[in-house]
Design a protein around this motif. Structure first.
Motif, PDB file in Angstrom:
ATOM      1  N   GLU A  16     -10.444   2.692   0.798  1.00  8.60           N
ATOM      2  CA  GLU A  16     -10.571   3.937   0.203  1.00  8.60           C
ATOM      3  C   GLU A  16      -9.945   4.990   0.584  1.00  8.60           C
ATOM      4  O   GLU A  16      -9.811   6.135  -0.254  1.00  8.60           O
ATOM      5  N   LEU A  17      -9.496   5.036   1.760  1.00  9.38           N
ATOM      6  CA  LEU A  17      -9.042   6.144   2.520  1.00  9.38           C
ATOM      7  C   LEU A  17      -7.354   6.312   2.228  1.00  9.38           C
ATOM      8  O   LEU A  17      -6.963   7.208   2.167  1.00  9.38           O
ATOM      9  N   ILE A  18      -6.790   5.074   1.769  1.00 10.38           N
ATOM     10  CA  ILE A  18      -5.481   5.277   1.534  1.00 10.38           C
ATOM     11  C   ILE A  18      -5.042   5.354   0.308  1.00 10.38           C
ATOM     12  O   ILE A  18      -5.716   4.708  -0.807  1.00 10.38           O
ATOM     13  N   GLN A  19      -4.090   6.431   0.090  1.00  5.40           N
ATOM     14  CA  GLN A  19      -3.477   6.456  -1.245  1.00  5.40           C
ATOM     15  C   GLN A  19      -2.325   5.572  -1.738  1.00  5.40           C
ATOM     16  O   GLN A  19      -1.530   5.144  -0.642  1.00  5.40           O
ATOM     17  N   ILE A  25       3.267   2.549  -3.263  1.00  2.00           N
ATOM     18  CA  ILE A  25       2.884   2.088  -4.546  1.00  2.00           C
ATOM     19  C   ILE A  25       2.918   3.339  -5.871  1.00  2.00           C
ATOM     20  O   ILE A  25       2.566   4.620  -5.182  1.00  2.00           O
ATOM     21  N   THR A  26       3.624   3.292  -6.510  1.00  2.00           N
ATOM     22  CA  THR A  26       3.816   4.451  -7.623  1.00  2.00           C
ATOM     23  C   THR A  26       2.371   4.576  -8.268  1.00  2.00           C
ATOM     24  O   THR A  26       1.663   3.581  -8.942  1.00  2.00           O
ATOM     25  N   ARG A  37      -6.530  -0.246  -4.744  1.00  3.84           N
ATOM     26  CA  ARG A  37      -7.395  -1.512  -5.464  1.00  3.84           C
ATOM     27  C   ARG A  37      -7.482  -2.613  -4.561  1.00  3.84           C
ATOM     28  O   ARG A  37      -6.597  -2.668  -3.506  1.00  3.84           O
ATOM     29  N   ARG A  38      -8.541  -3.496  -4.624  1.00  6.07           N
ATOM     30  CA  ARG A  38      -8.575  -4.619  -3.704  1.00  6.07           C
ATOM     31  C   ARG A  38      -7.439  -5.572  -4.106  1.00  6.07           C
ATOM     32  O   ARG A  38      -6.737  -6.124  -3.013  1.00  6.07           O
ATOM     33  N   GLN A  39      -6.757  -5.641  -5.335  1.00  7.89           N
ATOM     34  CA  GLN A  39      -5.723  -6.481  -5.556  1.00  7.89           C
ATOM     35  C   GLN A  39      -4.615  -6.075  -4.835  1.00  7.89           C
ATOM     36  O   GLN A  39      -3.528  -6.768  -4.349  1.00  7.89           O
ATOM     37  N   GLU A  40      -4.364  -4.548  -4.593  1.00  5.95           N
ATOM     38  CA  GLU A  40      -3.205  -3.935  -3.933  1.00  5.95           C
ATOM     39  C   GLU A  40      -3.183  -4.269  -2.372  1.00  5.95           C
ATOM     40  O   GLU A  40      -2.049  -4.609  -2.066  1.00  5.95           O
ATOM     41  N   VAL A  41      -4.713  -4.028  -1.806  1.00  5.18           N
ATOM     42  CA  VAL A  41      -4.541  -4.708  -0.562  1.00  5.18           C
ATOM     43  C   VAL A  41      -4.333  -5.970  -0.107  1.00  5.18           C
ATOM     44  O   VAL A  41      -3.623  -6.336   0.676  1.00  5.18           O
TER      45      VAL A  41
END
Length: 290
Positions: A16-19, A25-26, A37-41
């Motif tokens: 939640e701290l990482i933009q 990521i655009t 998002r979890r999917q992005e991680v």
């Protein structure tokens, strides 16, 4: 709460701290999710979404070294953070850390060392930043904050300290990161400290929720209770092998500064007081709860 839950909470807090921009990521218009998002991680770590979801839900307690390394890169974790993650991931049984010895069982040589440093303020801390022992110089310097039984993290939130401490917000962040890194999350004393400060200090709750975890080896304090008024001092931590997370901390002034001069004056006062005593004052000690 078990270690799997602790690891899950940690991953969620760091995600939640990482933009999005931090990891290339655009950001789409009207994005509302906090952090990634979890999917992005999962995609960044090259693991399946279902696997990462189980980790964040605390349903998978022992991820492999490869998975931890991949998640560390995805969540931009530094070396200290990764050491903390490995501790959470690979210690399935409580406690995570070996219990500290009782205060009265400290090595006599260590206790004597404090008093041999007659011109250097020195204290012994446990992993919760509670003061276990203090020499005469530290007791004379610390406005009560170095008295055995006091907690240095809690002292940071005293109004007087908040108003005079250099870069107070930065110091709080460093102190809380060290508290999380060094302490055992199952320790009742840690829970007591966190509960007290979370209730009365919004800044504590905000910073603690970040789950920063890193040791602190040196830094700066400001002391206002000296003949020269407020002075800045440096401190240095030394680990005490075989003593369950205890650290020896010394305070010193940079040569030629008001801090060094104030410590010199304080040493003369302490020496004079010692010389007038009929018997030596025993080192103050505090026995932590077993």
């Amino acid at each position: 709460m078990n270690n799997g839950s602790l690891l899950a909470t940690y991953f969620r807090a760091r995600r939640e701290l990482i933009q999005p921009e931090d990891v290339g990521i655009t950001r789409e218009p009207n994005r509302r999710v906090q952090g990634l998002r979890r999917q992005e991680v999962a995609a960044l770590a090259d693991i399946s979404f279902d696997y990462y979801l189980r980790l964040e839900q605390g349903r998978h307690h022992q991820p492999s070294e490869q998975v931890l390394a991949s998640l560390g890169r995805a969540l931009m974790l530094d070396e200290d953070a990764m050491a903390y993650v490995h501790r959470l991931a690979h210690n399935a049984a409580r406690p995570l850390l070996r219990p500290a010895p009782r205060a009265e069982s400290l090595d006599e040589n260590l206790i004597r060392l404090l008093e041999y440093w007659s011109h250097t303020p020195a204290i012994i801390l446990d992993r919760n930043q509670d003061v276990i022992r203090a020499n005469r110089m530290a007791l004379a310097l610390g406005s009560g904050h170095f008295n055995p039984g006091c907690n240095l993290v809690m002292a940071l939130f005293d109004a007087e300290v908040r108003d005079t401490f250099p870069r107070w917000e930065e110091s709080v962040s460093q102190a809380l990161a060290a508290l999380r890194y060094e302490s055992d999350p199952f320790d009742p004393r840690l829970r007591e400290i966190v509960d007290i400060l979370s209730t009365r200090e919004p800044e504590f709750a905000r910073v603690w929720a970040r789950h920063d975890a890193r040791p602190i080896m040196s830094g700066t304090i400001r002391s206002g209770d000296t003949a020269l008024g407020p002075i800045d001092l440096r401190f240095q931590n030394f680990s005490v092998p075989g003593h369950g997370g205890y650290a020896l901390r010394t305070y010193f002034g940079e040569p030629g500064t008001d801090g060094a001069a104030a410590l010199g004056q304080l040493a003369l006062t302490v020496d004079r007081d010692v010389a007038t005593e009929s018997q030596p004052i025993p080192i103050a000690g505090w026995m932590p709860a077993p």
